[in-house]
Scaffold this motif. Structure first.
Motif, PDB file in Angstrom:
ATOM      1  N   ALA A 158     -33.726  85.192 -84.350  1.00 48.06           N
ATOM      2  CA  ALA A 158     -33.869  83.726 -84.897  1.00 48.06           C
ATOM      3  C   ALA A 158     -35.687  84.501 -85.624  1.00 48.06           C
ATOM      4  CB  ALA A 158     -34.536  82.612 -84.147  1.00 48.06           C
ATOM      5  N   ILE A 159     -36.975  85.520 -84.497  1.00 48.27           N
ATOM      6  CA  ILE A 159     -37.584  85.218 -85.167  1.00 48.27           C
ATOM      7  C   ILE A 159     -37.792  86.650 -86.865  1.00 48.27           C
ATOM      8  CG2 ILE A 159     -40.076  86.695 -84.665  1.00 48.27           C
ATOM      9  CD1 ILE A 159     -39.491  86.335 -81.591  1.00 48.27           C
ATOM     10  N   MET A 160     -36.909  87.219 -86.738  1.00 49.51           N
ATOM     11  CA  MET A 160     -36.933  88.079 -87.915  1.00 49.51           C
ATOM     12  C   MET A 160     -36.368  87.221 -89.447  1.00 49.51           C
ATOM     13  SD  MET A 160     -37.506  91.360 -86.683  1.00 49.51           S
ATOM     14  CE  MET A 160     -37.389  92.002 -88.546  1.00 49.51           C
ATOM     15  N   ILE A 161     -35.944  86.290 -89.187  1.00 52.21           N
ATOM     16  CA  ILE A 161     -35.522  85.381 -90.389  1.00 52.21           C
ATOM     17  C   ILE A 161     -36.309  84.622 -90.827  1.00 52.21           C
ATOM     18  CG2 ILE A 161     -34.422  83.382 -90.273  1.00 52.21           C
ATOM     19  CD1 ILE A 161     -32.107  83.876 -89.517  1.00 52.21           C
ATOM     20  N   ILE A 162     -37.784  83.360 -89.506  1.00 49.79           N
ATOM     21  CA  ILE A 162     -38.501  83.958 -89.268  1.00 49.79           C
ATOM     22  C   ILE A 162     -39.721  83.964 -90.570  1.00 49.79           C
ATOM     23  CG2 ILE A 162     -41.098  82.624 -88.596  1.00 49.79           C
ATOM     24  CD1 ILE A 162     -38.902  80.847 -86.576  1.00 49.79           C
ATOM     25  N   LEU A 163     -39.906  85.610 -89.939  1.00 51.39           N
ATOM     26  CA  LEU A 163     -41.182  87.107 -90.603  1.00 51.39           C
ATOM     27  C   LEU A 163     -40.027  87.432 -92.088  1.00 51.39           C
ATOM     28  CD1 LEU A 163     -41.633  88.919 -87.487  1.00 51.39           C
ATOM     29  CD2 LEU A 163     -42.872  87.133 -88.714  1.00 51.39           C
ATOM     30  N   LEU A 164     -39.398  87.561 -92.139  1.00 52.27           N
ATOM     31  CA  LEU A 164     -38.490  87.588 -93.806  1.00 52.27           C
ATOM     32  C   LEU A 164     -38.767  86.624 -94.619  1.00 52.27           C
ATOM     33  CD1 LEU A 164     -35.337  89.268 -92.868  1.00 52.27           C
ATOM     34  CD2 LEU A 164     -37.477  90.813 -93.289  1.00 52.27           C
ATOM     35  N   PHE A 165     -38.525  85.416 -94.486  1.00 57.36           N
ATOM     36  CA  PHE A 165     -38.130  84.362 -95.057  1.00 57.36           C
ATOM     37  C   PHE A 165     -39.026  82.932 -95.535  1.00 57.36           C
ATOM     38  CE2 PHE A 165     -33.539  85.264 -94.701  1.00 57.36           C
ATOM     39  CZ  PHE A 165     -33.460  85.746 -95.878  1.00 57.36           C
ATOM     40  N   GLY A 166     -40.386  82.682 -94.353  1.00 58.51           N
ATOM     41  CA  GLY A 166     -41.866  82.576 -93.776  1.00 58.51           C
ATOM     42  C   GLY A 166     -40.899  80.854 -93.625  1.00 58.51           C
ATOM     43  N   SER A 167     -41.680  80.803 -92.966  1.00 58.37           N
ATOM     44  CA  SER A 167     -41.619  79.059 -92.360  1.00 58.37           C
ATOM     45  C   SER A 167     -41.633  77.859 -93.237  1.00 58.37           C
ATOM     46  CB  SER A 167     -42.921  78.282 -91.784  1.00 58.37           C
ATOM     47  OG  SER A 167     -44.223  78.055 -92.170  1.00 58.37           O
ATOM     48  N   LYS A 168     -41.898  78.383 -94.840  1.00 53.04           N
ATOM     49  CA  LYS A 168     -41.745  77.192 -95.552  1.00 53.04           C
ATOM     50  C   LYS A 168     -40.885  77.271 -96.499  1.00 53.04           C
ATOM     51  CE  LYS A 168     -46.863  76.592 -96.685  1.00 53.04           C
ATOM     52  NZ  LYS A 168     -47.741  76.733 -97.584  1.00 53.04           N
ATOM     53  N   LYS A 169     -39.569  78.474 -96.190  1.00 51.07           N
ATOM     54  CA  LYS A 169     -38.265  78.155 -96.965  1.00 51.07           C
ATOM     55  C   LYS A 169     -37.721  78.226 -96.207  1.00 51.07           C
ATOM     56  CE  LYS A 169     -39.981  80.787-100.865  1.00 51.07           C
ATOM     57  NZ  LYS A 169     -39.551  80.941-102.432  1.00 51.07           N
ATOM     58  N   LEU A 170     -37.969  78.235 -94.856  1.00 52.37           N
ATOM     59  CA  LEU A 170     -36.813  77.260 -93.820  1.00 52.37           C
ATOM     60  C   LEU A 170     -36.425  75.934 -94.105  1.00 52.37           C
ATOM     61  CD1 LEU A 170     -37.311  79.648 -90.496  1.00 52.37           C
ATOM     62  CD2 LEU A 170     -35.736  80.535 -92.701  1.00 52.37           C
ATOM     63  N   PRO A 171     -37.049  75.457 -94.056  1.00 52.73           N
ATOM     64  CA  PRO A 171     -36.597  73.731 -94.585  1.00 52.73           C
ATOM     65  C   PRO A 171     -36.046  73.243 -95.644  1.00 52.73           C
ATOM     66  CG  PRO A 171     -38.810  73.793 -93.435  1.00 52.73           C
ATOM     67  CD  PRO A 171     -38.181  75.158 -93.752  1.00 52.73           C
ATOM     68  N   GLU A 172     -36.946  74.295 -96.886  1.00 51.41           N
ATOM     69  CA  GLU A 172     -35.222  74.399 -97.929  1.00 51.41           C
ATOM     70  C   GLU A 172     -33.969  74.859 -97.597  1.00 51.41           C
ATOM     71  OE1 GLU A 172     -38.190  76.118-100.882  1.00 51.41           O
ATOM     72  OE2 GLU A 172     -39.297  75.203-100.302  1.00 51.41           O
ATOM     73  N   ALA A 173     -34.217  75.729 -97.157  1.00 48.99           N
ATOM     74  CA  ALA A 173     -32.726  76.683 -97.116  1.00 48.99           C
ATOM     75  C   ALA A 173     -31.806  76.091 -96.173  1.00 48.99           C
ATOM     76  CB  ALA A 173     -33.296  77.602 -96.795  1.00 48.99           C
ATOM     77  N   ALA A 174     -32.393  75.177 -95.335  1.00 48.44           N
ATOM     78  CA  ALA A 174     -31.220  74.491 -94.299  1.00 48.44           C
ATOM     79  C   ALA A 174     -30.790  73.386 -95.218  1.00 48.44           C
ATOM     80  CB  ALA A 174     -32.549  73.381 -93.064  1.00 48.44           C
ATOM     81  N   ARG A 175     -32.108  72.215 -95.652  1.00 45.25           N
ATOM     82  CA  ARG A 175     -31.615  71.071 -96.372  1.00 45.25           C
ATOM     83  C   ARG A 175     -29.934  71.920 -97.966  1.00 45.25           C
ATOM     84  NH1 ARG A 175     -36.489  71.016 -97.518  1.00 45.25           N
ATOM     85  NH2 ARG A 175     -37.552  69.360 -96.330  1.00 45.25           N
ATOM     86  N   GLY A 176     -30.601  72.548 -98.091  1.00 42.92           N
ATOM     87  CA  GLY A 176     -29.513  73.154 -98.958  1.00 42.92           C
ATOM     88  C   GLY A 176     -28.377  73.832 -98.657  1.00 42.92           C
ATOM     89  N   LEU A 177     -28.397  74.143 -97.509  1.00 40.88           N
ATOM     90  CA  LEU A 177     -27.090  74.464 -96.895  1.00 40.88           C
ATOM     91  C   LEU A 177     -25.743  73.216 -96.351  1.00 40.88           C
ATOM     92  CD1 LEU A 177     -25.233  76.840 -95.490  1.00 40.88           C
ATOM     93  CD2 LEU A 177     -26.698  76.613 -93.222  1.00 40.88           C
TER      94      LEU A 177
END
Length: 88
Positions: A15-34
């Motif tokens: 989870a920490i690696m995903i946050i570092l790679l994609f950034g905290s701003k892109k994760l909610p957008e990715a979750a919405r898209g998913l």
């Protein structure tokens, strides 16, 4: 070797690696898209399932030959065509 493959701290590191790679701003957008894609997939699967059950229920009725019953003095369109075209 892989006896305890996924322990809780492994998931935390991932989870920490995903946050570092994609950034905290892109994760909610990715979750919405998913979430949207999962809802679309679920509705399409449900529609296919309903279509499959409707199609399988209608298939035996469609495969049965169509029989036209007529009264003794009545001629059907197929009989009239056969009488008017003796070449067949």
């Amino acid at each position: 070797m892989l006896r305890n493959g996924l322990e809780p701290w492994h998931l935390l590191v991932v989870a920490i690696m995903i946050i570092l790679l994609f950034g905290s701003k892109k994760l909610p957008e990715a979750a919405r898209g998913l979430g949207k894609s999962m809802r679309i997939l679920k509705s399409e699967a449900k529609a296919m399932k309903e279509d499959g059950t409707a199609h399988s229920a209608a298939a035996p009725a469609e495969s049965a030959p169509h029989v036209v019953q007529s009264t003794p003095g009545e001629t059907t369109a197929a009989q009239q065509t056969a009488e008017s075209n003796p070449a067949h």
